[in-house]
Design a protein around this motif. Structure first.
Motif, PDB file in Angstrom:
ATOM      1  N   GLY A 159       0.811  -1.216   0.000  1.00  0.00           N
ATOM      2  CA  GLY A 159       0.000   0.000   0.000  1.00  0.00           C
ATOM      3  C   GLY A 159       0.843   1.264   0.000  1.00  0.00           C
ATOM      4  N   LYS A 160       0.273   2.317  -0.535  1.00  0.00           N
ATOM      5  CA  LYS A 160       0.996   3.583  -0.640  1.00  0.00           C
ATOM      6  C   LYS A 160       0.586   4.523   0.488  1.00  0.00           C
ATOM      7  N   VAL A 161       1.468   5.489   0.781  1.00  0.00           N
ATOM      8  CA  VAL A 161       1.271   6.471   1.846  1.00  0.00           C
ATOM      9  C   VAL A 161       1.574   7.861   1.291  1.00  0.00           C
ATOM     10  N   ALA A 162       0.750   8.821   1.635  1.00  0.00           N
ATOM     11  CA  ALA A 162       0.974  10.209   1.211  1.00  0.00           C
ATOM     12  C   ALA A 162       1.886  10.900   2.234  1.00  0.00           C
ATOM     13  N   LEU A 195       3.553   7.081  -2.007  1.00  0.00           N
ATOM     14  CA  LEU A 195       4.596   6.104  -2.310  1.00  0.00           C
ATOM     15  C   LEU A 195       4.469   4.932  -1.345  1.00  0.00           C
ATOM     16  N   SER A 196       4.744   3.726  -1.817  1.00  0.00           N
ATOM     17  CA  SER A 196       4.870   2.602  -0.899  1.00  0.00           C
ATOM     18  C   SER A 196       6.119   2.791  -0.052  1.00  0.00           C
ATOM     19  N   LEU A 197       6.209   2.062   1.036  1.00  0.00           N
ATOM     20  CA  LEU A 197       7.406   2.170   1.859  1.00  0.00           C
ATOM     21  C   LEU A 197       8.638   1.746   1.069  1.00  0.00           C
ATOM     22  N   GLU A 198       8.503   0.714   0.244  1.00  0.00           N
ATOM     23  CA  GLU A 198       9.638   0.280  -0.572  1.00  0.00           C
ATOM     24  C   GLU A 198      10.084   1.394  -1.521  1.00  0.00           C
ATOM     25  N   THR A 248      -2.943  -1.360   3.675  1.00  0.00           N
ATOM     26  CA  THR A 248      -4.332  -1.290   3.207  1.00  0.00           C
ATOM     27  C   THR A 248      -4.541  -0.192   2.180  1.00  0.00           C
ATOM     28  N   GLY A 249      -3.648   0.776   2.126  1.00  0.00           N
ATOM     29  CA  GLY A 249      -3.829   1.908   1.232  1.00  0.00           C
ATOM     30  C   GLY A 249      -4.686   3.008   1.818  1.00  0.00           C
ATOM     31  N   GLU A 250      -5.069   2.895   3.088  1.00  0.00           N
ATOM     32  CA  GLU A 250      -5.942   3.909   3.690  1.00  0.00           C
ATOM     33  C   GLU A 250      -5.244   5.250   3.903  1.00  0.00           C
ATOM     34  N   LEU A 251      -3.918   5.282   3.717  1.00  0.00           N
ATOM     35  CA  LEU A 251      -3.156   6.521   3.872  1.00  0.00           C
ATOM     36  C   LEU A 251      -2.659   7.046   2.530  1.00  0.00           C
ATOM     37  N   ALA A 252      -3.256   6.584   1.453  1.00  0.00           N
ATOM     38  CA  ALA A 252      -2.748   6.915   0.121  1.00  0.00           C
ATOM     39  C   ALA A 252      -3.351   8.185  -0.464  1.00  0.00           C
ATOM     40  N   ARG A 253      -4.446   8.668   0.087  1.00  0.00           N
ATOM     41  CA  ARG A 253      -5.101   9.831  -0.509  1.00  0.00           C
ATOM     42  C   ARG A 253      -4.219  11.075  -0.383  1.00  0.00           C
ATOM     43  N   VAL A 254      -3.995  11.748  -1.490  1.00  0.00           N
ATOM     44  CA  VAL A 254      -3.208  12.987  -1.510  1.00  0.00           C
ATOM     45  C   VAL A 254      -4.159  14.170  -1.435  1.00  0.00           C
ATOM     46  N   SER A 255      -3.916  15.047  -0.483  1.00  0.00           N
ATOM     47  CA  SER A 255      -4.756  16.217  -0.261  1.00  0.00           C
ATOM     48  C   SER A 255      -4.040  17.481  -0.711  1.00  0.00           C
ATOM     49  N   GLY A 256      -4.809  18.482  -1.074  1.00  0.00           N
ATOM     50  CA  GLY A 256      -4.239  19.781  -1.418  1.00  0.00           C
ATOM     51  C   GLY A 256      -4.255  20.767  -0.278  1.00  0.00           C
TER      52      GLY A 256
END
Length: 274
Positions: A159-162, A195-198, A248-256
């Protein structure tokens, strides 16, 4: 008068400094004297989230409170936040700005996510004017993750994180504190990309000459080596939960929100303080 809690911490210290630089009257709450640098034009109050009398003294004459998260086990953390909110409401504070967490929910695998959801609900029922800032995981934390072998172990998945820089969070908090028009609003506070942690480790390695390195592992492996460090059982579960939440990807949303509130773009990973 602004009361900045967590003033000896990474975010609270930055927020207090930014407010002071703008000429705002600042009182810094800390648990013990001497735990933060001198800041011209500000005062210090000694108090603890679990000590309502100390909180009431700290809030005397305060109009606006910034509440940073308590350092405590899950659920106890939410109760401590509630103490601060209740005392603020009784002390005549007008507005409280709470630093929550992106995707705060009762179903996240990250145990503190439920604490943040409970704290948000408490704040909305407190009678205070409120603003909620939900930040993502900090870019600045990534270089602190390697084990003794210099490896960042990841039991969470793809999963990705913003990822957001602490400086961007602090600038956003300070801007919100200084502008009452943000009352009644919630914002996600993130970096400019997910980005994913990797991927994040690879970005940092390229920027800093090949370190740290990354290794995928199972949950069982992650729990075993983390427990071997001597960490308390609840700390191990919070640590594992943070990786699972990434997965899970729950932290992937990018906000402005950083751009919208501060007028400056958020810092990309490996170009800020991380």
């Amino acid at each position: 008068m602004f009361l900045v809690t967590g003033a000896s911490g990474h975010i609270g210290g930055r927020v207090a400094r930014l407010l002071a630089q703008r000429g705002a009257p600042v009182r810094r709450l800390m648990r013990q004297a001497g735990s933060t640098p001198d800041l011209p034009g500000s005062t210090v109050a000694i108090g603890d989230y679990g000590d309502r009398a100390s909180l009431a003294r700290a809030m005397d004459g305060v109009d606006t409170v910034f509440l940073a998260s308590a350092g405590a086990p899950p659920l106890k953390r939410a109760a401590l936040h509630g103490n601060v909110m209740d005392v603020a409401a009784g002390a005549g504070v007008k507005r409280l700005v709470y630093l929550s967490f992106q995707g705060a929910s009762a179903t996240s695998p990250f145990p503190y996510s439920a604490d943040h959801l409970l704290s948000e609900a408490h704040l909305k029922q407190s009678g205070l004017a409120w603003t909620i800032l939900r930040d993502s995981f900090y870019q600045d934390l990534i270089p602190t993750l390697p084990d003794a072998e210099g490896v960042i172990r990841d039991p969470g998945g793809d999963g990705k994180v913003a990822w957001v820089a602490r400086d961007d969070v602090a600038r956003t908090v300070a801007a919100v504190l200084l502008d009452d028009r943000h009352a009644g609003h919630s914002y996600d506070v993130t970096g400019p990309e997910a980005l994913s942690l990797e991927e994040a480790v690879a970005r940092l390695a390229a920027a800093k000459g090949g370190v740290p390195s990354y290794r995928r592992e199972t949950l069982e492996e992650g729990r075993a080596w983390r427990a071997a460090t001597g960490a308390a059982a609840w700390e191990v579960e919070v640590w594992l939960g943070s990786y699972l939440a990434m997965g899970t990807g729950e932290l992937a949303r990018v906000s402005g929100a950083v751009r919208e509130i501060t007028g400056r773009d958020p810092v990309p990973l490996a170009k800020g303080r991380a």
